[in-house]
Design a protein around this motif. Sequence first.
Motif, PDB file in Angstrom:
ATOM      1  N   ILE A  82       0.845  -1.201   0.000  1.00  0.00           N
ATOM      2  CA  ILE A  82       0.000   0.000   0.000  1.00  0.00           C
ATOM      3  C   ILE A  82       0.877   1.247   0.000  1.00  0.00           C
ATOM      4  O   ILE A  82       0.627   2.206  -0.733  1.00  0.00           O
ATOM      5  CB  ILE A  82      -0.959  -0.003   1.206  1.00  0.00           C
ATOM      6  N   GLU A  85       2.022   1.923  -3.272  1.00  0.00           N
ATOM      7  CA  GLU A  85       0.902   2.094  -4.200  1.00  0.00           C
ATOM      8  C   GLU A  85       0.797   0.937  -5.189  1.00  0.00           C
ATOM      9  O   GLU A  85       0.384   1.114  -6.336  1.00  0.00           O
ATOM     10  CB  GLU A  85       0.982   3.434  -4.916  1.00  0.00           C
ATOM     11  N   TRP A  87      -1.426  -1.580  -5.553  1.00  0.00           N
ATOM     12  CA  TRP A  87      -2.757  -1.927  -5.039  1.00  0.00           C
ATOM     13  C   TRP A  87      -3.128  -3.377  -5.279  1.00  0.00           C
ATOM     14  O   TRP A  87      -3.716  -4.015  -4.409  1.00  0.00           O
ATOM     15  CB  TRP A  87      -3.805  -0.989  -5.641  1.00  0.00           C
ATOM     16  N   VAL A 116      -9.003  -0.544   1.307  1.00  0.00           N
ATOM     17  CA  VAL A 116      -8.149   0.522   0.761  1.00  0.00           C
ATOM     18  C   VAL A 116      -7.701   0.182  -0.658  1.00  0.00           C
ATOM     19  O   VAL A 116      -7.778   1.018  -1.564  1.00  0.00           O
ATOM     20  CB  VAL A 116      -6.926   0.748   1.678  1.00  0.00           C
ATOM     21  N   ALA A 117      -7.244  -1.036  -0.880  1.00  0.00           N
ATOM     22  CA  ALA A 117      -6.741  -1.424  -2.201  1.00  0.00           C
ATOM     23  C   ALA A 117      -7.850  -1.384  -3.246  1.00  0.00           C
ATOM     24  O   ALA A 117      -7.656  -0.858  -4.346  1.00  0.00           O
ATOM     25  CB  ALA A 117      -6.116  -2.812  -2.131  1.00  0.00           C
ATOM     26  N   ASP A 119     -10.544   0.356  -3.128  1.00  0.00           N
ATOM     27  CA  ASP A 119     -10.938   1.745  -3.332  1.00  0.00           C
ATOM     28  C   ASP A 119      -9.990   2.424  -4.307  1.00  0.00           C
ATOM     29  O   ASP A 119     -10.429   3.121  -5.226  1.00  0.00           O
ATOM     30  CB  ASP A 119     -10.950   2.482  -1.991  1.00  0.00           C
ATOM     31  N   ARG A 120      -8.694   2.208  -4.145  1.00  0.00           N
ATOM     32  CA  ARG A 120      -7.711   2.830  -5.038  1.00  0.00           C
ATOM     33  C   ARG A 120      -7.767   2.243  -6.442  1.00  0.00           C
ATOM     34  O   ARG A 120      -7.416   2.917  -7.403  1.00  0.00           O
ATOM     35  CB  ARG A 120      -6.309   2.679  -4.480  1.00  0.00           C
ATOM     36  N   LYS A 122     -10.513   1.455  -7.778  1.00  0.00           N
ATOM     37  CA  LYS A 122     -11.846   1.864  -8.237  1.00  0.00           C
ATOM     38  C   LYS A 122     -12.764   0.666  -8.485  1.00  0.00           C
ATOM     39  O   LYS A 122     -13.596   0.665  -9.398  1.00  0.00           O
ATOM     40  CB  LYS A 122     -11.751   2.750  -9.466  1.00  0.00           C
ATOM     41  N   ARG A 127     -14.908  -3.215  -2.938  1.00  0.00           N
ATOM     42  CA  ARG A 127     -14.611  -2.381  -1.774  1.00  0.00           C
ATOM     43  C   ARG A 127     -15.760  -2.397  -0.786  1.00  0.00           C
ATOM     44  O   ARG A 127     -15.569  -2.594   0.411  1.00  0.00           O
ATOM     45  CB  ARG A 127     -14.327  -0.947  -2.215  1.00  0.00           C
TER      46      ARG A 127
END
Length: 158
Positions: A82, A85, A87, A116-117, A119-120, A122, A127
Amino acid sequence: VDYAYYLKGLANFNDDLGFLGNLVEQDLSERDPRAAREAFLSFKELVTRFPESKYAEDSLARMKYLVNALASHEVHVAKYYIKREAWVAAANRAKEVLKTYPEAPATEEALAVLVVAYDRLKLTDLRDDARRVLQLNFPDSKYAKGVNVEGKAWYRFW
């Protein structure tokens, strides 16, 4: 023979921290998990082959500890991803914790890493599913607002 398995497990179990690890209070989850896995396998062999051994009870307790340590290691690696970045890698590590160590306390943080992953990435449906599972299983979770990837490493003195 049971004592030999027990000693083999203890040798690997105690190899986890080593001399410097004890001095600086290194977290087991930050180390290479090879020794922990080998210790687990030795203790498992003892418990499986010699369930009536006087070392079986202690071996079971150490196995529980090792499972929690291995799960925490996977979460630690996922948090590193994380921070970088990465993901997809973070999500894969977190899913591995949920699949391999479903009873470990680290599953709470693994679910938060998934939230979190995803969400990043998308992936809103995934999520929301991960968040729902987190809230259902851990209603008072400290990870409900996210995962803290900051923190001082064991080797940093300043």
